[in-house]
Design a protein around this motif. Sequence first.
Motif, PDB file in Angstrom:
ATOM      1  N   LYS A 191       9.973 -39.538 -71.155  1.00 24.49           N
ATOM      2  CA  LYS A 191      10.669 -40.623 -72.202  1.00 24.49           C
ATOM      3  C   LYS A 191       9.974 -40.547 -73.662  1.00 24.49           C
ATOM      4  O   LYS A 191      11.018 -40.517 -74.509  1.00 24.49           O
ATOM      5  N   GLU A 192       8.900 -40.886 -73.755  1.00 23.75           N
ATOM      6  CA  GLU A 192       8.241 -41.113 -74.825  1.00 23.75           C
ATOM      7  C   GLU A 192       8.355 -39.596 -75.703  1.00 23.75           C
ATOM      8  O   GLU A 192       8.555 -39.787 -76.998  1.00 23.75           O
ATOM      9  N   LYS A 193       8.419 -38.436 -75.277  1.00 21.52           N
ATOM     10  CA  LYS A 193       8.326 -37.224 -75.744  1.00 21.52           C
ATOM     11  C   LYS A 193       9.754 -36.900 -76.273  1.00 21.52           C
ATOM     12  O   LYS A 193      10.014 -36.621 -77.294  1.00 21.52           O
ATOM     13  N   LEU A 194      10.881 -37.125 -75.219  1.00 21.33           N
ATOM     14  CA  LEU A 194      12.063 -36.961 -75.720  1.00 21.33           C
ATOM     15  C   LEU A 194      12.441 -37.738 -76.948  1.00 21.33           C
ATOM     16  O   LEU A 194      13.116 -37.428 -77.923  1.00 21.33           O
ATOM     17  N   ALA A 195      12.041 -39.012 -77.017  1.00 20.05           N
ATOM     18  CA  ALA A 195      12.325 -39.963 -78.122  1.00 20.05           C
ATOM     19  C   ALA A 195      11.589 -39.442 -79.548  1.00 20.05           C
ATOM     20  O   ALA A 195      12.434 -39.189 -80.398  1.00 20.05           O
ATOM     21  N   ASN A 196      10.419 -39.088 -79.416  1.00 18.59           N
ATOM     22  CA  ASN A 196       9.712 -38.387 -80.487  1.00 18.59           C
ATOM     23  C   ASN A 196      10.248 -37.143 -80.980  1.00 18.59           C
ATOM     24  O   ASN A 196      10.550 -37.039 -82.242  1.00 18.59           O
ATOM     25  N   LEU A 197      10.657 -36.017 -80.025  1.00 14.45           N
ATOM     26  CA  LEU A 197      11.033 -34.765 -80.393  1.00 14.45           C
ATOM     27  C   LEU A 197      12.325 -34.957 -80.989  1.00 14.45           C
ATOM     28  O   LEU A 197      12.798 -34.219 -82.114  1.00 14.45           O
ATOM     29  N   LEU A 198      13.238 -35.736 -80.351  1.00 12.01           N
ATOM     30  CA  LEU A 198      14.756 -35.870 -80.793  1.00 12.01           C
ATOM     31  C   LEU A 198      14.959 -36.993 -81.786  1.00 12.01           C
ATOM     32  O   LEU A 198      15.945 -37.105 -82.193  1.00 12.01           O
ATOM     33  N   VAL A 240      14.933 -41.898 -68.547  1.00 15.00           N
ATOM     34  CA  VAL A 240      14.660 -40.667 -67.850  1.00 15.00           C
ATOM     35  C   VAL A 240      14.398 -41.268 -66.167  1.00 15.00           C
ATOM     36  O   VAL A 240      13.979 -42.186 -65.860  1.00 15.00           O
ATOM     37  N   SER A 241      15.076 -40.337 -65.534  1.00 16.34           N
ATOM     38  CA  SER A 241      14.984 -40.673 -64.161  1.00 16.34           C
ATOM     39  C   SER A 241      14.446 -39.530 -63.245  1.00 16.34           C
ATOM     40  O   SER A 241      14.923 -38.391 -63.760  1.00 16.34           O
ATOM     41  N   ILE A 242      14.028 -39.697 -62.229  1.00 22.99           N
ATOM     42  CA  ILE A 242      13.298 -38.502 -61.345  1.00 22.99           C
ATOM     43  C   ILE A 242      13.656 -38.774 -60.059  1.00 22.99           C
ATOM     44  O   ILE A 242      13.599 -39.891 -59.326  1.00 22.99           O
ATOM     45  N   PRO A 243      14.582 -37.843 -59.383  1.00 25.03           N
ATOM     46  CA  PRO A 243      15.190 -38.056 -58.086  1.00 25.03           C
ATOM     47  C   PRO A 243      14.059 -37.360 -56.974  1.00 25.03           C
ATOM     48  O   PRO A 243      12.905 -37.329 -57.514  1.00 25.03           O
ATOM     49  N   ASP A 244      14.275 -37.013 -55.964  1.00 26.63           N
ATOM     50  CA  ASP A 244      13.674 -36.534 -55.110  1.00 26.63           C
ATOM     51  C   ASP A 244      13.062 -34.899 -55.665  1.00 26.63           C
ATOM     52  O   ASP A 244      13.873 -34.288 -56.403  1.00 26.63           O
ATOM     53  N   VAL A 245      11.795 -34.648 -55.354  1.00 32.83           N
ATOM     54  CA  VAL A 245      11.156 -33.407 -56.219  1.00 32.83           C
ATOM     55  C   VAL A 245      10.637 -32.863 -55.116  1.00 32.83           C
ATOM     56  O   VAL A 245       9.933 -33.023 -54.365  1.00 32.83           O
ATOM     57  N   THR A 294      12.819 -45.301 -65.719  1.00 33.31           N
ATOM     58  CA  THR A 294      12.148 -46.033 -66.753  1.00 33.31           C
ATOM     59  C   THR A 294      13.114 -47.054 -67.100  1.00 33.31           C
ATOM     60  O   THR A 294      12.725 -48.133 -67.909  1.00 33.31           O
ATOM     61  N   ASP A 295      14.397 -47.163 -66.639  1.00 33.42           N
ATOM     62  CA  ASP A 295      15.178 -48.434 -66.800  1.00 33.42           C
ATOM     63  C   ASP A 295      14.748 -49.577 -65.845  1.00 33.42           C
ATOM     64  O   ASP A 295      15.060 -50.572 -66.091  1.00 33.42           O
ATOM     65  N   ARG A 296      14.310 -49.169 -64.843  1.00 35.42           N
ATOM     66  CA  ARG A 296      14.186 -49.990 -63.724  1.00 35.42           C
ATOM     67  C   ARG A 296      12.731 -50.315 -63.519  1.00 35.42           C
ATOM     68  O   ARG A 296      12.301 -51.483 -62.921  1.00 35.42           O
ATOM     69  N   ILE A 297      11.896 -49.459 -64.137  1.00 39.72           N
ATOM     70  CA  ILE A 297      10.401 -49.927 -64.093  1.00 39.72           C
ATOM     71  C   ILE A 297       9.901 -49.540 -65.348  1.00 39.72           C
ATOM     72  O   ILE A 297       9.933 -48.281 -66.102  1.00 39.72           O
ATOM     73  N   GLU A 321      25.201 -41.922 -71.987  1.00 41.23           N
ATOM     74  CA  GLU A 321      25.479 -43.262 -71.106  1.00 41.23           C
ATOM     75  C   GLU A 321      25.847 -44.305 -72.306  1.00 41.23           C
ATOM     76  O   GLU A 321      24.534 -45.193 -72.432  1.00 41.23           O
ATOM     77  N   GLU A 322      26.877 -44.465 -72.664  1.00 40.03           N
ATOM     78  CA  GLU A 322      27.113 -45.865 -73.446  1.00 40.03           C
ATOM     79  C   GLU A 322      26.086 -45.957 -74.715  1.00 40.03           C
ATOM     80  O   GLU A 322      25.535 -46.853 -75.043  1.00 40.03           O
ATOM     81  N   GLY A 323      26.060 -44.534 -75.373  1.00 42.52           N
ATOM     82  CA  GLY A 323      25.423 -44.363 -76.643  1.00 42.52           C
ATOM     83  C   GLY A 323      24.062 -44.260 -76.250  1.00 42.52           C
ATOM     84  O   GLY A 323      23.034 -43.850 -77.322  1.00 42.52           O
ATOM     85  N   ARG A 324      23.370 -44.010 -74.767  1.00 38.07           N
ATOM     86  CA  ARG A 324      22.047 -44.075 -74.699  1.00 38.07           C
ATOM     87  C   ARG A 324      21.927 -42.565 -73.869  1.00 38.07           C
ATOM     88  O   ARG A 324      22.908 -42.226 -73.254  1.00 38.07           O
ATOM     89  N   LEU A 325      20.993 -41.857 -74.146  1.00 41.17           N
ATOM     90  CA  LEU A 325      20.459 -40.739 -73.372  1.00 41.17           C
ATOM     91  C   LEU A 325      19.867 -40.854 -72.240  1.00 41.17           C
ATOM     92  O   LEU A 325      18.853 -41.463 -72.249  1.00 41.17           O
ATOM     93  N   HIS A 326      20.409 -40.072 -71.185  1.00 41.14           N
ATOM     94  CA  HIS A 326      19.880 -40.402 -69.662  1.00 41.14           C
ATOM     95  C   HIS A 326      19.633 -38.696 -69.447  1.00 41.14           C
ATOM     96  O   HIS A 326      20.480 -37.901 -69.427  1.00 41.14           O
ATOM     97  N   VAL A 327      18.455 -38.549 -69.107  1.00 40.21           N
ATOM     98  CA  VAL A 327      17.904 -37.310 -68.644  1.00 40.21           C
ATOM     99  C   VAL A 327      17.226 -37.290 -67.300  1.00 40.21           C
ATOM    100  O   VAL A 327      16.349 -38.377 -66.975  1.00 40.21           O
TER     101      VAL A 327
END
Length: 762
Positions: free
Chosen positions: A224-231, A240-245, A517-520, A207-213
Amino acid sequence: MNKFGTSQSVRRTEDLRFLTGNGRYMDDIAPERALHGYVFRSPVAHAEISALDVSAAETAEGVALVLTADRLEAQDVTLALPASVVVNRDGSAGAAPVHPLLAKGRVRFVGEAVAMIFAETLQQAKDAAELIHFDFDEIDAHVETAAGGEELHAEAPNNLAFDWAFGDEAATDEIIAGAAHVVRLAMEDNRIIVNSMEPRGCYAEMEEGRLHVCVGHQNAWVSKEKLANLLGMDEDAVRVSIPDVGGGFGMKGMDYPEMFVTAQAARMLGRPTRWLSERTEAMLSDNAGRDLTSHATMAFDDDGRLLAYRVDTIANMGAYNSQVAQMVQTELALKVLTGAYDVRHVFFNVKGVFTNTTPVDAYRGAGRPEAIYVLERAMDHAARVLGIDPWELRRRNFISAASFPYLSATGETYDVGDFHKVLTRAAAEADLEGFAARKAEAVKAGKLRGLGLCFYIEAILGDPFENAAVEFTEEGGAVLYVGTVSNGQGHETAYKQILHTFSGIPADAITIVQGDTDRIAQGGGTGGSRSVTTQGTATRAMVNTLIERYRPFLAEEWNADVAFDDGAFHGVGTNQSASVLEAAELARRKGREDLLRIEERATLSGRSYPNGAHVCEVEIDPETGVVDVVKYTVVDDFGILMNPMLVEGQVHGGVAQGIGQAIVERVVYDRTGQLLTATFMDYALPRADDLPMIGFSTEPVPSTANPLGMKGCGEAGTVGSLAAVANAVQDAVWDRGIRRVDMPFTPDRMWSMLHEGKDATE
């Protein structure tokens, strides 16, 4: 009375959208043009990879990308999944072999991810997987929960992952050696497969140069922290967003290879990618739970007082360390090792072993059910051996109500409790006096009837910090941002109740936002039954801040001192008043943007310690070995209840999972490491007709560890149910000369015990 406030049994507001098909689960909201991911998994448990050729798969119809370990490394992706390790008893660190995102050099369990294909359709990805040339040199599999066998990792000689201990071994053994009575019991805690209703899944997009998972998970911020570190990305470039689970139970609190590989594919292709596990795939690759063997030793004086307690455990880690696996059976189990009993001398030794099986990690309770199971099985066994009523032996050893706050031998400060009161209520609710008559009726019908008691205590875990923010909308509503993530517990309803109680904002005007993580900016996620206590405390603190921020603003507007009570601001000595939403609208009209979003971060002063009694009655048919749970009673101390109906539902769910593990759930690997229970044809889950009506009541002692007086409830049902069921089965067969029973109590195992005159493990 406030019908939507604290301690009211409000129906779950989120259920309307769930039951009408309007839930937003991961696979419902994945981008339509996303490529479908499919994982090529190892068909063998232990082997050196001699060939991995994906060239034919790459050219197959519809295929956009095939990723392997080598290709990830070529993209500067870090292969190793992070995991915590314990400190061994000799001061060294527990073994930390690399757990690769995709297998490199060797495969170590059936179902391990080897390659991942991304194609226009799922069927095309599956077809391409058939074209992968995978050759290997098989190695003998090590599947027993014991050290030894063919080594999985050079970092773990003899397959020993760790050797951890707590306590003074010499002093404990000395007391045991000199005690009037010493009782020993060995027991197994069988492996389970979690089987959440919604399998694991994720999608990724740029999304506009940013990764959304977007991922079905219990903690967006850790991912989010692990994605940044490993990638190899900046954290600011990852959302990172989490919908209904649809169910988590600890299993979705961990990060798995598929999320990282799916995310990297989206980065490489510049196109959305998606993946959803299938059921057998989940059974092969989701972190499993439990799987340990323990030996308990108890030393008593002539009056039945517990003097010393020793536990020696061997815990199966599976093929790799999962995220907190080494901590679960050691440091987390330690917190409730001594339960509700006043014993000062303890020693606890745990050895972790790597095996060619799926990795094991936290499952509902994470160490606390395992510890309480050993303690309550051993206490019940001791009562029978010593000839003391099991209820009486527990009473003799309870921590007295006058002893709180109580520092346990394992270093936990229990803030409050009244165990005698809870047990007395349990005896009444379970109709303990009527059991003899019920047993006699069962005997007339040719059945064996047993009664089992478990008295548990829980330690609420997780991050003690939490954030809460409220934002007032132009439409006149309020959005509450929370740092926890619901995976079915009813958080939306509970948090609306909390905010409504302290602010007066109408519940139907409140919207809950979680797991983005973008909203909180920060959040502790969901795990360890922390959610309502931590988020409730943060929300109350946020409302206090809101009130203090608005009072001077309104004082200036009204030219009067301002008080807040009954959910509204009042001008002292005037007829001026405003609800919180009215005050927010006034702030908007006056251009006070600083008052339209209020945030606060709070910290719990300590853990809460829910506790309670589970009483189970079973009937066993000697002719078939079938075990029926015919009566089940729970009396809990959860402190102040935010929503009694939600709490009862959580207890029911936990008890159901405990009964499932005790009665029907059995994971079986053959000697080559093949999972023989990888479908619902072979792996049983408890059904409605396996469960009785569950009696539930409370004897609350409000916690002093948080201003709401609450104690977490999400895992307690499982913590108490395992030993309650097992003790009931043991009670039913004790007169048959059977001195040890081990879960699961399936018909064939029970029939063998009863008709072949041997214990389940012989």
